[in-house]
Design an enzyme around this catalytic site. Sequence first.
Site, short mmCIF file in Angstrom:
data_model
loop_
_atom_site.label_atom_id
_atom_site.label_comp_id
_atom_site.label_asym_id
_atom_site.label_seq_id
_atom_site.Cartn_x
_atom_site.Cartn_y
_atom_site.Cartn_z
N HIS A 207 33.99 54.10 -18.11
CA HIS A 207 33.26 53.44 -17.02
C HIS A 207 32.25 52.50 -17.65
O HIS A 207 31.38 52.93 -18.41
CB HIS A 207 32.57 54.49 -16.14
CG HIS A 207 31.69 53.91 -15.07
ND1 HIS A 207 31.90 54.11 -13.73
CD2 HIS A 207 30.58 53.12 -15.16
CE1 HIS A 207 30.98 53.47 -13.04
NE2 HIS A 207 30.16 52.87 -13.87
N GLU A 287 33.64 48.94 -8.00
CA GLU A 287 32.78 48.81 -6.82
C GLU A 287 31.49 48.15 -7.26
O GLU A 287 31.21 48.02 -8.44
CB GLU A 287 32.48 50.19 -6.22
CG GLU A 287 31.67 51.08 -7.14
CD GLU A 287 30.88 52.15 -6.40
OE1 GLU A 287 30.70 52.05 -5.17
OE2 GLU A 287 30.41 53.09 -7.06
N ARG A 291 21.87 48.10 -5.24
CA ARG A 291 20.57 48.78 -5.31
C ARG A 291 20.18 48.94 -6.78
O ARG A 291 20.96 48.61 -7.67
CB ARG A 291 20.69 50.17 -4.70
CG ARG A 291 21.82 50.98 -5.37
CD ARG A 291 21.86 52.41 -4.92
NE ARG A 291 23.11 53.06 -5.21
CZ ARG A 291 23.42 53.71 -6.33
NH1 ARG A 291 22.55 53.77 -7.32
NH2 ARG A 291 24.59 54.27 -6.48
N VAL A 294 20.28 54.70 -11.05
CA VAL A 294 19.64 55.78 -11.81
C VAL A 294 19.45 55.34 -13.27
O VAL A 294 18.38 55.53 -13.86
CB VAL A 294 20.52 57.06 -11.73
CG1 VAL A 294 19.94 58.14 -12.64
CG2 VAL A 294 20.66 57.54 -10.30
P1 ADP Z 1 24.17 55.50 -10.08
O1 ADP Z 1 25.43 54.79 -9.70
O2 ADP Z 1 22.89 54.79 -9.87
O3 ADP Z 1 24.26 56.20 -11.36
P2 ADP Z 1 24.85 57.73 -8.51
O4 ADP Z 1 26.22 57.28 -8.16
O5 ADP Z 1 24.66 58.90 -9.39
O6 ADP Z 1 23.99 56.54 -9.01
O7 ADP Z 1 24.05 57.91 -7.17
C1 ADP Z 1 22.66 57.87 -7.14
C2 ADP Z 1 22.18 58.79 -6.12
O8 ADP Z 1 22.65 58.40 -4.85
C3 ADP Z 1 22.66 60.20 -6.31
O9 ADP Z 1 21.64 61.00 -5.85
C4 ADP Z 1 23.90 60.27 -5.41
O10 ADP Z 1 24.12 61.58 -5.00
C5 ADP Z 1 23.46 59.38 -4.28
N1 ADP Z 1 24.53 58.63 -3.62
C6 ADP Z 1 25.18 57.56 -4.08
N2 ADP Z 1 26.03 57.08 -3.15
C7 ADP Z 1 25.93 57.87 -2.08
C8 ADP Z 1 26.55 57.90 -0.79
N3 ADP Z 1 27.44 57.00 -0.40
N4 ADP Z 1 26.21 58.89 0.04
C9 ADP Z 1 25.30 59.79 -0.31
N5 ADP Z 1 24.67 59.81 -1.50
C10 ADP Z 1 24.98 58.88 -2.38
P1 ADP Z 2 31.44 56.27 -6.52
O1 ADP Z 2 31.26 55.33 -5.38
O2 ADP Z 2 31.48 57.68 -6.10
O3 ADP Z 2 30.51 55.97 -7.64
P2 ADP Z 2 33.55 54.95 -8.10
O4 ADP Z 2 34.67 54.20 -7.48
O5 ADP Z 2 32.46 54.17 -8.71
O6 ADP Z 2 32.92 55.96 -7.02
O7 ADP Z 2 34.15 55.96 -9.16
C1 ADP Z 2 33.38 56.96 -9.77
C2 ADP Z 2 34.13 57.51 -10.98
O8 ADP Z 2 35.39 58.07 -10.58
C3 ADP Z 2 34.48 56.49 -12.02
O9 ADP Z 2 33.42 56.24 -12.92
C4 ADP Z 2 35.66 57.17 -12.71
O10 ADP Z 2 35.25 58.19 -13.58
C5 ADP Z 2 36.38 57.81 -11.55
N1 ADP Z 2 37.39 56.88 -11.00
C6 ADP Z 2 37.25 56.07 -9.94
N2 ADP Z 2 38.37 55.35 -9.70
C7 ADP Z 2 39.26 55.72 -10.66
C8 ADP Z 2 40.61 55.33 -10.97
N3 ADP Z 2 41.26 54.42 -10.24
N4 ADP Z 2 41.22 55.94 -12.04
C9 ADP Z 2 40.56 56.87 -12.78
N5 ADP Z 2 39.31 57.27 -12.52
C10 ADP Z 2 38.65 56.71 -11.48
MG MG Z 3 30.40 54.17 -8.64
#
Ligand code: ADP
Ligand code: ADP
Ligand code: MG
Length: 448
Positions: A207, A287, A291, A294
């Site tokens: 990632h 995606e 914002r 973290v």
């Molecule tokens: P980053 O992408 O900044 O590392 P995370 O994906 O870990 O952040 O999300 C940051 C915080 O927001 C975490 O507390 C996560 O649980 C929360 N979070 C992120 N997206 C959502 C969502 N769609 N709904 C609820 N909580 C979310």
């Molecule tokens: P979120 O909105 O929960 O952050 P992401 O689409 O950013 O979701 O994906 C979070 C994590 O899930 C990625 O960093 C990766 O580890 C895994 N992931 C997402 N999409 C894929 C994919 N197409 N193939 C493999 N792993 C994936």
């Molecule tokens: Mg993500």
Amino acid sequence: MFKKILIANRGEIALRVICACKELGIETVAVYSEADQQSLHVRFADQAVCIGPARSSDSYLNIASIISAAEITNADAIHPGYGFLSENDHFAEVCEVSHITFIGPRPEAMRLMGNKDAARKKMAELGLPVLPGSGVLTSLAEALEAAQQIGYPVMVKAAAGGGGRGMRVVASSEELPHFFATAQQEAQAAFGTPDVYLEKYIASPRHIEFQVLADHYGKVVHLGERECTIQRRHQKLLEESPSTQISFEVRHEVGRQVVEALKETGYTNAGTVEFIMDENRNLYFLEMNARIQVEHPVTEMVTGLDLVKKQIEIAAGQPLDISAETVSLRGHAIECRICAENPETFAPSAGKIIGFNVPGGLGVRLDTAAYAEAVVPPYYDSLIAKLVVHGSDRAEAISRMARALDMFIIEGISTSVPLHQKIMADPDFRAGKFDTHYLSRFSRNGTG
Ligand code: ADP
Ligand code: ADP
Ligand code: MG
């Protein structure tokens, strides 16, 4: 510039925003739930308003209470932090009609990026590579056909998903009916819409994400990448910048594409464009997070820029005072997310912190709202501290992190410190050899 900012968040990020405000000479208003009366963000803000009971839906997600708090304290802007209301375009709109500046992108940009399917389409249209995938699927028949075209394994993903939730790997057509239905149900329950789409599943990915800043005058600048491959349950646990996988040329080229795409969309404020890297080092748009993230401190450490100050200045209408030519990456930074949880099962570990000693010294930064005798409530995210180090190169950053972890004492609750210690000592991590499944070797619940 703003006179007073209300911070619609808690924990380390609320403190982080207070720090930026203090340095800019801006007054601050903290909001807090009944569980957070003794929190440091309440103590260090100039004013504090209780906005409801412990449950997030009654407090930190309660738009009416937060807007009232801003109105009675005469705050002219709201910083949402991350999580909670930070990606809620309706909240941004309510701020707007209440004549309070929302420190973040415009509501339309948040709406676009909040729908991962729409964002994928838009970014593909603007020239960013995306994985083979489908649009939002309404029936199983449609899903089966789309999966056939993409080729198994595929991932079912919630269009409104976040925080690593709402994702399922599907190995074959036999598995699809079950996973498609459960993914829809989970998406409905967690995100309020059953919309799901399919994406090609990458078996051994990394990632990698690009940080951007964009002002209100069409200037967009990228600040290089962060590697966030070390994850558990699709949630990041450790981040670093730069990535060992990104050459100067690739950074320049992908950064350029990201900047061009965001200029087209008219995006403003801070944002992160997330990519997944396949086994052949191809990058695909995953995606965009509209914002502050973290892991923003690792970018701050290598660029020397204060991203939260930049967010505030941009929201106040100031032009960006940096450019591609003036941004340079220096050394290497690593962040370990310290969560109040069992380091092996990742089960949350709330309770009272008894012993507490924080590391310091050259190149060590600790973003935390924890202190000795503080009670970690069970109601919120388990992140209690971010230990960040900077070194002249990756090897120095790793040794520095290892010694800082050794000096970080948190007694009374379980934390992820021991897990991070193991990672720092691991030859594969030190050699930069890992994918998103890396943590599964240290625990039973590393992935999935
Ligand atoms: P980053 O992408 O900044 O590392 P995370 O994906 O870990 O952040 O999300 C940051 C915080 O927001 C975490 O507390 C996560 O649980 C929360 N979070 C992120 N997206 C959502 C969502 N769609 N709904 C609820 N909580 C979310
Ligand atoms: P979120 O909105 O929960 O952050 P992401 O689409 O950013 O979701 O994906 C979070 C994590 O899930 C990625 O960093 C990766 O580890 C895994 N992931 C997402 N999409 C894929 C994919 N197409 N193939 C493999 N792993 C994936
Ligand atoms: Mg993500």
